[in-house]
Design a protein around this motif. Sequence first.
Motif, mmCIF file in Angstrom:
data_model
loop_
_atom_site.group_PDB
_atom_site.id
_atom_site.type_symbol
_atom_site.label_atom_id
_atom_site.label_comp_id
_atom_site.label_asym_id
_atom_site.label_seq_id
_atom_site.Cartn_x
_atom_site.Cartn_y
_atom_site.Cartn_z
ATOM 1 N N THR A 141 0.836 -1.190 0.000
ATOM 2 C CA THR A 141 0.000 0.000 0.000
ATOM 3 C C THR A 141 0.863 1.228 0.000
ATOM 4 O O THR A 141 1.894 1.280 0.636
ATOM 5 N N ASP A 142 0.394 2.258 -0.685
ATOM 6 C CA ASP A 142 1.164 3.482 -0.871
ATOM 7 C C ASP A 142 0.892 4.427 0.274
ATOM 8 O O ASP A 142 0.214 5.404 0.149
ATOM 9 N N SER A 143 1.416 4.122 1.457
ATOM 10 C CA SER A 143 1.123 4.908 2.640
ATOM 11 C C SER A 143 2.141 5.979 2.916
ATOM 12 O O SER A 143 2.024 6.708 3.875
ATOM 13 N N THR A 196 -4.299 5.093 -7.294
ATOM 14 C CA THR A 196 -4.904 4.210 -6.297
ATOM 15 C C THR A 196 -3.868 3.885 -5.231
ATOM 16 O O THR A 196 -2.661 4.006 -5.482
ATOM 17 N N PRO A 197 -4.290 3.464 -4.027
ATOM 18 C CA PRO A 197 -3.324 3.315 -2.927
ATOM 19 C C PRO A 197 -2.281 2.227 -3.081
ATOM 20 O O PRO A 197 -1.212 2.326 -2.476
ATOM 21 N N GLY A 198 -2.522 1.162 -3.828
ATOM 22 C CA GLY A 198 -1.534 0.091 -3.869
ATOM 23 C C GLY A 198 -1.527 -0.631 -5.196
ATOM 24 O O GLY A 198 -2.353 -0.375 -6.074
ATOM 25 N N HIS A 199 -0.591 -1.547 -5.339
ATOM 26 C CA HIS A 199 -0.472 -2.313 -6.572
ATOM 27 C C HIS A 199 -1.415 -3.511 -6.594
ATOM 28 O O HIS A 199 -1.946 -3.871 -7.638
ATOM 29 N N ALA A 221 -8.125 -5.982 -5.037
ATOM 30 C CA ALA A 221 -9.173 -5.985 -6.056
ATOM 31 C C ALA A 221 -9.257 -4.677 -6.815
ATOM 32 O O ALA A 221 -9.810 -4.627 -7.919
ATOM 33 N N VAL A 222 -8.711 -3.587 -6.259
ATOM 34 C CA VAL A 222 -8.758 -2.283 -6.925
ATOM 35 C C VAL A 222 -7.360 -1.661 -6.907
ATOM 36 O O VAL A 222 -7.205 -0.449 -6.791
ATOM 37 N N GLY A 223 -6.329 -2.492 -6.988
ATOM 38 C CA GLY A 223 -4.970 -1.982 -7.075
ATOM 39 C C GLY A 223 -4.603 -1.653 -8.508
ATOM 40 O O GLY A 223 -5.411 -1.779 -9.434
ATOM 41 N N THR A 224 -3.372 -1.249 -8.721
ATOM 42 C CA THR A 224 -2.954 -0.858 -10.071
ATOM 43 C C THR A 224 -3.035 -2.029 -11.042
ATOM 44 O O THR A 224 -3.364 -1.836 -12.214
ATOM 45 N N ARG A 225 -2.756 -3.239 -10.570
ATOM 46 C CA ARG A 225 -2.803 -4.379 -11.488
ATOM 47 C C ARG A 225 -4.217 -4.590 -12.023
ATOM 48 O O ARG A 225 -4.422 -4.739 -13.235
ATOM 49 N N ALA A 273 -2.960 3.267 -14.503
ATOM 50 C CA ALA A 273 -3.150 3.480 -13.065
ATOM 51 C C ALA A 273 -1.807 3.423 -12.361
ATOM 52 O O ALA A 273 -1.004 2.519 -12.606
ATOM 53 N N LEU A 274 -1.551 4.385 -11.504
ATOM 54 C CA LEU A 274 -0.311 4.468 -10.736
ATOM 55 C C LEU A 274 -0.638 4.612 -9.262
ATOM 56 O O LEU A 274 -1.780 4.882 -8.885
ATOM 57 N N THR A 275 0.367 4.436 -8.429
ATOM 58 C CA THR A 275 0.242 4.795 -7.021
ATOM 59 C C THR A 275 0.685 6.247 -6.851
ATOM 60 O O THR A 275 1.313 6.830 -7.733
ATOM 61 N N ALA A 276 0.387 6.825 -5.689
ATOM 62 C CA ALA A 276 0.722 8.233 -5.468
ATOM 63 C C ALA A 276 2.228 8.445 -5.464
ATOM 64 O O ALA A 276 2.718 9.484 -5.928
ATOM 65 N N HIS A 277 2.992 7.483 -4.946
ATOM 66 C CA HIS A 277 4.450 7.634 -4.958
ATOM 67 C C HIS A 277 4.984 7.622 -6.383
ATOM 68 O O HIS A 277 5.956 8.307 -6.700
ATOM 69 N N GLN A 278 4.372 6.836 -7.261
ATOM 70 C CA GLN A 278 4.804 6.836 -8.657
ATOM 71 C C GLN A 278 4.410 8.131 -9.350
ATOM 72 O O GLN A 278 5.098 8.576 -10.272
ATOM 73 N N ALA A 279 3.307 8.735 -8.927
ATOM 74 C CA ALA A 279 2.787 9.915 -9.607
ATOM 75 C C ALA A 279 3.371 11.220 -9.083
ATOM 76 O O ALA A 279 3.249 12.260 -9.749
#
Length: 803
Positions: free
Chosen positions: A62-64, A640-643, A646-650, A723-729
């Motif tokens: 998770t992108d915490s 989205t918060p994580g990779h 069910a609703v991750g980047t993958r 779709a990316l995580t916030a750290h990637q964006a």
Amino acid sequence: MTTDPAAAEETEPVTGPEPGGPGAGPGADDDGGSADGSRAPAGPDDEAAAGATDATDTGTDTDSGEGGASESESEGPAADGASGDGTAAADTTAQLSEAEAELAAQRELRERIERRKAEKAGPVQAGARLSGKAADLLAAVRAVESGGKPPASVFTEPEPAPRRSAPEPVRQPQVMPSATPAPVASEAVDTVRAVLVEGGAPEALAAQVAAVLGEGADAQLRENPWQLLRVAGVRPEQADGFARALLGAECGPDDERRGGAVTVWLLEQAALAGHTALEAPALHAALAQRSVPDPDAAVQSALAEGDALVFQDALDEPGAPAAPAPSEDDGEGEEAERPVRVLIGLERYALAEESLADGLARVVNSLPKEDGSAADWESAATGSAAELIRAVAGHGLVLHTGGEASRAEPAALAATARSLGLRVCAAAHTPDGRRSFAALLASAERADRGAASGPDPLSAPGFGTEDETGAPDGPHHGTGEAGTDETVTTVAGLLAGTEGPGRDTDGMLRTDLLIVLDAPQFDVESAAMLAESLPDGARLVLSGDPGVLWSAGPGRVFADLLAARACPQVASRTPDPGPIGELVSGIGIGELNQVAAPGKEVVIVPVRDAGEAVHRTVQLVADSVPRAIGIPAEQTQVITPGHGGAVGTRALNTALKERLNPGPGRFGGFDPGDRIAYSPAPGRTVPGQVVKADADGLHLECAGAAVVVPKERVEQTVRHGWALTAHQAVGARWPAAVVVLPGDAAQALTRPWIYTAFGRAEQHLSVVHGVDQALPRAVAEVAAKPRTTRLPALLRAQVPAAG
């Protein structure tokens, strides 16, 4: 705010539910994990070491905002231990290959530090290292002492000539090659493979183990099987199984070799979580959780082997009285006891922090070069950037804070400095940041050129516009174009030497003023390399938004410098415009406000479960936003918060590819036209697009540069990027952003994460909202988790606090 634009486009905009209001219950379909992925450092909030201890146990990514592990772009399956199938090889290969360039830079950095220490310790020769006027005066004094006549030039003041920078050469676009693993002799790999097979470990780890352990890797493994922990992705329980297979009855939890190896492993996990060191009690507690019977002996073993270092930092509380001087009754040599904290850290991060502190102290304590008179600086200090220009005129190091709109102030500073003849270089975290700042600089220089004492360049018409190619429009003022790689670069390109002004014979950057944008993304090793590369007398400006996520790598350099108050700090008063700017500004101070959005700039889309969240996200990107807002799908970014989960980047990328660019994925899951996220090094992501694939590998277009990724590296360095995580964006912005908050991600949300994710939108923000009251609660109560670092204490010892 409004509800879904698909419905709102046919009617008058209506005020939708406030973010975090009722109407969206938690998702029921969590797929066995909360937005999980590979290697998130997660653990109890009250123990710094717990983040390290649990980093590889939770199985989440998770992108915490805790550290680079939560955003490991080089994610790959972990090693399967004694019975695994070798899928951990991918993760380690990525880290090893991408570390090559950094290792060379670190070696150079260490050599430079050793030279500096030797110079400080050695004798100082009278008159050594003097040049220019000082050398002439010394020669005159010696001539008089010997009865000679001093040269007349000493007493004449030549007329200063206006300073001009040499025209910068035009550089051709370069192909960005993908790093390849360092070659390892096949014989060495074979001998290591034999040991791994004997111990029941995956054969696929052989190449990584041989590269990590170096010469005699097989003998090292037989002597100490827990050396396997040095390979990324291997956990202590897996190394224990390997050791039992090799050592038999000799193996036990109290083995000194095991204690030392687990200590180093925990410190590495702490670094992934952002810490540069751990307090001794926290490390001891983490070792006890790993079944190490004598944590203190384990730490001593790691220290004796030179794998870790111990430090004692004084605890000088703000406002606390100074330590009393020892009295005569205390006895000889006795000093009053001062509270200290004992820290244990890895050598590479300890060396980097000490080097960074030395470099920053040198910048702060040295006088800036006399480039332009005080009157010239003062006359240029007008408009919104006046305070920043005045601060830079008289100080070597200046910190500048503000939101996205405040980047115009460093641009005005750069334009002013260039007009005064200074060599200026600005470095952004991402290619997108480089492009946008080049446009701001070009506009500032046009405004400055148009009227020497005219209107504020920050509010000039056409500020920051670009032509059809995305390049800054119009001609550029000064020596060389503002948009070239020599003036505006990325931090990675500047450190690698592929961008920027180049270096002199001493290895120093050819610049008088360095402006670093996105400073919160600075990890301690990159910051140390940059500080050591600044020539004496150069000015350094660190600019950034303190509300965004911290760096993916260890350290919190910008936050530590702000807390140390060792130099002037300029807080921008330029607000981010529009409803999105108003919303994000409120989040930054812990308030989730309902904002008026007459143009549907902010839309809330409530969802009930994971399946609906994926469906509505695809609908927004492919249909609703293009139709209602007028922004095409290729200019909309999903965050989205994580990779995993069910609703991750993958999951989201799979659904978005099926809708936007369906194909068989014959090239490692990719097709021409796919949006991708390329990770050339851990913690750094470059968005791009797939061009083609051939025998050379996967061909990408990233920020206008051609990239060829060898096929064996594709799985570790390339992801789909709809779709990316916030750290990637972080560090980039898009015309539209769709932020997805599924119910199972409620525990991962923090104020910095929400602030960063919402702030990636320029014109339109859609929030797929399924976390109910967890959103306002995270904004109001969940700040960034603290990181343990030594930089503040090191700075206090060398730099007095600014008033």
